[in-house]
Design a protein around this motif. Sequence first.
Motif, PDB file in Angstrom:
ATOM      1  N   ALA A 288       0.850  -1.188   0.000  1.00 10.58           N
ATOM      2  CA  ALA A 288       0.000   0.000   0.000  1.00 10.58           C
ATOM      3  C   ALA A 288       0.891   1.245   0.000  1.00 10.58           C
ATOM      4  CB  ALA A 288      -0.910  -0.009   1.224  1.00 10.58           C
ATOM      5  N   PRO A 289       1.588   1.495  -1.124  1.00 12.02           N
ATOM      6  CA  PRO A 289       2.551   2.594  -1.166  1.00 12.02           C
ATOM      7  C   PRO A 289       1.926   3.944  -0.813  1.00 12.02           C
ATOM      8  CG  PRO A 289       2.617   1.323  -3.202  1.00 12.02           C
ATOM      9  CD  PRO A 289       1.449   0.834  -2.409  1.00 12.02           C
ATOM     10  N   ASP A 290       2.676   4.708  -0.043  1.00 15.68           N
ATOM     11  CA  ASP A 290       2.276   6.051   0.347  1.00 15.68           C
ATOM     12  C   ASP A 290       3.562   6.844   0.535  1.00 15.68           C
ATOM     13  OD1 ASP A 290       1.763   8.352   1.961  1.00 15.68           O
ATOM     14  OD2 ASP A 290      -0.069   7.432   2.708  1.00 15.68           O
ATOM     15  N   PRO A 291       3.746   7.938  -0.192  1.00 15.08           N
ATOM     16  CA  PRO A 291       4.989   8.709  -0.069  1.00 15.08           C
ATOM     17  C   PRO A 291       5.319   9.110   1.371  1.00 15.08           C
ATOM     18  CG  PRO A 291       3.772   9.453  -1.977  1.00 15.08           C
ATOM     19  CD  PRO A 291       2.865   8.489  -1.235  1.00 15.08           C
ATOM     20  N   GLY A 292       4.329   9.139   2.230  1.00  9.61           N
ATOM     21  CA  GLY A 292       4.574   9.455   3.629  1.00  9.61           C
ATOM     22  C   GLY A 292       5.360   8.373   4.354  1.00  9.61           C
ATOM     23  N   PHE A 293       5.485   7.184   3.767  1.00  8.54           N
ATOM     24  CA  PHE A 293       6.205   6.072   4.386  1.00  8.54           C
ATOM     25  C   PHE A 293       7.678   6.012   3.973  1.00  8.54           C
ATOM     26  CE2 PHE A 293       1.950   3.658   4.015  1.00  8.54           C
ATOM     27  CZ  PHE A 293       1.455   4.310   5.137  1.00  8.54           C
ATOM     28  N   VAL A 294       8.042   6.756   2.955  1.00  6.51           N
ATOM     29  CA  VAL A 294       9.377   6.649   2.383  1.00  6.51           C
ATOM     30  C   VAL A 294      10.471   6.920   3.408  1.00  6.51           C
ATOM     31  CG1 VAL A 294      10.956   7.652   0.672  1.00  6.51           C
ATOM     32  CG2 VAL A 294       8.614   7.044   0.020  1.00  6.51           C
ATOM     33  N   ASP A 295      10.335   7.981   4.185  1.00  7.26           N
ATOM     34  CA  ASP A 295      11.378   8.302   5.163  1.00  7.26           C
ATOM     35  C   ASP A 295      11.581   7.170   6.158  1.00  7.26           C
ATOM     36  OD1 ASP A 295      12.082  10.773   4.093  1.00  7.26           O
ATOM     37  OD2 ASP A 295      10.629  11.867   5.320  1.00  7.26           O
ATOM     38  N   LYS A 296      10.499   6.586   6.628  1.00  4.19           N
ATOM     39  CA  LYS A 296      10.603   5.489   7.592  1.00  4.19           C
ATOM     40  C   LYS A 296      11.257   4.264   6.957  1.00  4.19           C
ATOM     41  CE  LYS A 296       9.792   3.636  11.583  1.00  4.19           C
ATOM     42  NZ  LYS A 296      10.471   4.121  12.773  1.00  4.19           N
ATOM     43  N   LEU A 297      10.913   3.955   5.726  1.00  5.04           N
ATOM     44  CA  LEU A 297      11.529   2.818   5.034  1.00  5.04           C
ATOM     45  C   LEU A 297      13.034   3.021   4.875  1.00  5.04           C
ATOM     46  CD1 LEU A 297       8.815   2.200   2.307  1.00  5.04           C
ATOM     47  CD2 LEU A 297       9.392   0.643   4.193  1.00  5.04           C
ATOM     48  N   ILE A 298      13.426   4.212   4.477  1.00  5.87           N
ATOM     49  CA  ILE A 298      14.848   4.498   4.304  1.00  5.87           C
ATOM     50  C   ILE A 298      15.562   4.469   5.651  1.00  5.87           C
ATOM     51  CG2 ILE A 298      16.497   6.297   3.635  1.00  5.87           C
ATOM     52  CD1 ILE A 298      14.594   6.912   1.276  1.00  5.87           C
ATOM     53  N   GLU A 299      14.930   5.002   6.660  1.00  7.49           N
ATOM     54  CA  GLU A 299      15.502   4.963   8.010  1.00  7.49           C
ATOM     55  C   GLU A 299      15.744   3.526   8.458  1.00  7.49           C
ATOM     56  OE1 GLU A 299      13.455   5.518  12.312  1.00  7.49           O
ATOM     57  OE2 GLU A 299      13.294   7.254  10.981  1.00  7.49           O
ATOM     58  N   ARG A 300      14.793   2.649   8.194  1.00  8.63           N
ATOM     59  CA  ARG A 300      14.942   1.242   8.585  1.00  8.63           C
ATOM     60  C   ARG A 300      16.026   0.531   7.774  1.00  8.63           C
ATOM     61  NH1 ARG A 300      14.590  -0.232  13.148  1.00  8.63           N
ATOM     62  NH2 ARG A 300      14.782  -2.317  12.287  1.00  8.63           N
TER      63      ARG A 300
END
Length: 144
Positions: A26-38
């Motif tokens: 369920a892609p959402d640009p708001g999740f990108v920072d968290k994914l990269i952080e992880r």
Amino acid sequence: MTRALRGLENGSSSVRLRAAMAVGAAPDPGFVDKLIERCAVEPDFFVRDMLTWALTRHPSSATLPRLVDQLRSERAQVRSQALHTLSKIGDRRAWPAITRELLTDADDEVARGERRSCSCPKARRPTWPRCWPRSWGAAGGRPG
């Protein structure tokens, strides 16, 4: 989705893996920072690979600038994972950021990641062979 994002920090790698799958589904640009952080701190290879997959499901306009920023990190895992993810995204706009310094990175994992991301313009290829001999052994053979 808040639950999935919290799941990315769970102590169990299988929970983190499922959470990354959910975020990618369920892609959402708001999740990108968290994914990269992880990606920067995730110890499990399979979870990192799923985080990469989740990032590829998001628009490159949201992921590319953040991933390119990661290439300048002092931490090898951050640089390596950013290169790996950029190779999966395949957006030509990232190619100028994939530098000779990354190809000859002191950390073998980063250098291997750079070679894996070498689906870049043929115009750059003549300069690569001068860098490869140092790292052929670490890569398990001659790069292709």
